[in-house]
Write an enzyme that holds these catalytic residues in place. Structure first.
Site, PDB file in Angstrom:
ATOM      1  N   VAL A 107     -18.888  82.596 133.216  1.00  0.00           N
ATOM      2  CA  VAL A 107     -17.810  83.584 133.301  1.00  0.00           C
ATOM      3  C   VAL A 107     -17.866  84.288 134.661  1.00  0.00           C
ATOM      4  O   VAL A 107     -18.877  84.883 135.040  1.00  0.00           O
ATOM      5  CB  VAL A 107     -17.911  84.619 132.158  1.00  0.00           C
ATOM      6  N   LYS A 108     -16.754  84.168 135.382  1.00  0.00           N
ATOM      7  CA  LYS A 108     -16.679  84.761 136.720  1.00  0.00           C
ATOM      8  C   LYS A 108     -16.120  86.178 136.589  1.00  0.00           C
ATOM      9  O   LYS A 108     -15.031  86.385 136.038  1.00  0.00           O
ATOM     10  CB  LYS A 108     -15.752  83.901 137.573  1.00  0.00           C
ATOM     11  N   VAL A 109     -16.881  87.147 137.081  1.00  0.00           N
ATOM     12  CA  VAL A 109     -16.560  88.563 136.902  1.00  0.00           C
ATOM     13  C   VAL A 109     -16.529  89.224 138.281  1.00  0.00           C
ATOM     14  O   VAL A 109     -17.446  89.024 139.082  1.00  0.00           O
ATOM     15  CB  VAL A 109     -17.634  89.248 136.012  1.00  0.00           C
TER      16      VAL A 109
END
Ligand code: E4P
Length: 224
Positions: free
Chosen positions: A86-88
Site C-alpha cells: 500500500v502506497k501512502v
C-alpha cells in the site's frame, strides 16, 4: 538491487517481465489515469491483473489523505492480492497510517519523499519502502542522487530495515547512480531499463564478430 517497473501499462509490464529481470511494479494515480482506468472497481480489477502477472511487490496508492480513509482504502487494497504494497503519501496522517499498517503486517511504500527527515520519519513508522523522487528533485536543480546517499548513510548507521526505493527515474544513468548510492530498489520507466542495454562498442563488436564468422564460412565453402 531490485528492479521494479513504474507503470500501469500491461504491455510494458509484460515486456519487462519477459526480459527476466523484473522484481515488482509501482503505480500511482497519474499512471492509472494515463491508462484511462477510472472508478474504484476498474482500478482494483487492474491491480489484480498486475498482481497476477508479476509475483513480486506491486505498489497500489491510496487516494485518501486523512487517517480513517487511508486505513479503509489500505485494507481494501491489501485484500486484492498478497503481493500488494500500500502506497501512502508522506503526510502526517500517512505516517500515522503506516505505523498502524505495520502493526497489522500490511506492507507499505511511503511515497513523495523529498528529504532525509521525511525518510527518517517513514522508517520510524516501519514503512517497508520509502520512495525518494530523484528526477523531480533534479528538476528543481537540487541533487536527487545525493538524497539517496544521505538516506542510505542514515539507514545504515541507525539500522533501519526500510528499503530505499529510488523513484522518478528518468535515465539509465539515474539507475547506475542510484545503485552506487545504495538504493535497494529502482523503479523505472521501461525506456530507462532498456537504455541500459545500449553501448555503441557492443553494436560495433557484435557486427565484427558476425562479419568475421560469415567471411570464414564463405572461405570454407570456397575451399571445399
Ligand atoms: C514512484 O513510485 C512514482 O510513481 C514515480 O516514480 C514518479 O515518477 P515521475 O516523477 O516521473 O512522475
Amino acid at each position: 538491487m531490485k528492479f521494479f517497473i513504474d507503470t500501469a501499462n500491461l504491455a510494458q509490464i509484460k515486456e519487462a517481465l519477459e526480459l527476466g529481470i523484473l522484481d515488482g511494479v509501482t503505480t500511482n494515480p497519474s499512471l492509472m489515469a494515463k491508462e484511462g482506468i477510472t472508478g474504484k472497481e476498474s482500478i482494483y480489477r487492474h491491480y489484480k491483473k498486475i498482481c497476477d502477472l508479476v509475483k513480486g511487490d506491486i505498489s497500489a496508492e491510496v487516494i485518501s489523505t486523512e487517517y480513517k480513509g487511508i486505513m479503509k482504502e489500505a485494507k481494501e487494497l491489501a485484500e486484492i492480492a498478497e503481493n500488494i504494497v500500500v502506497k501512502v503519501p508522506m503526510i502526517k496522517d500517512g505516517i500515522k497510517a503506516i505505523a498502524e499498517l505495520t502493526a497489522l503486517e500490511i506492507k507499505t511504500n511511503c511515497t513523495l519523499v523529498f528529504s532525509a527527515g521525511q525518510a527518517i520519519l517513514a522508517a520510524k513508522a516501519g514503512a517497508t519502502y520509502i520512495s525518494p523522487f530523484i528526477g523531480r528533485i533534479d528538476d528543481t536543480n537540487w541533487n536527487g542522487i545525493q538524497l539517496i546517499t544521505d538516506i542510505f548513510d542514515i539507514y545504515t548507521m541507525q539500522g533501519y530495515d526500510t528499503e530505499i526505493l529510488a523513484a522518478s527515474i528518468r535515465s539509465g544513468l539515474h539507475i547506475v547512480e542510484a545503485a552506487k548510492a545504495g538504493a535497494d530498489v529502482v523503479t523505472c520507466p521501461l525506456d530507462a531499463i532498456l537504455s541500459l542495454l545500449k553501448h555503441p562498442l557492443t553494436d560495433i563488436g557484435l557486427q565484427k564478430f558476425l562479419d568475421d564468422h560469415k567471411k570464414a564460412q564463405a572461405a570454407a565453402i570456397g575451399k571445399s
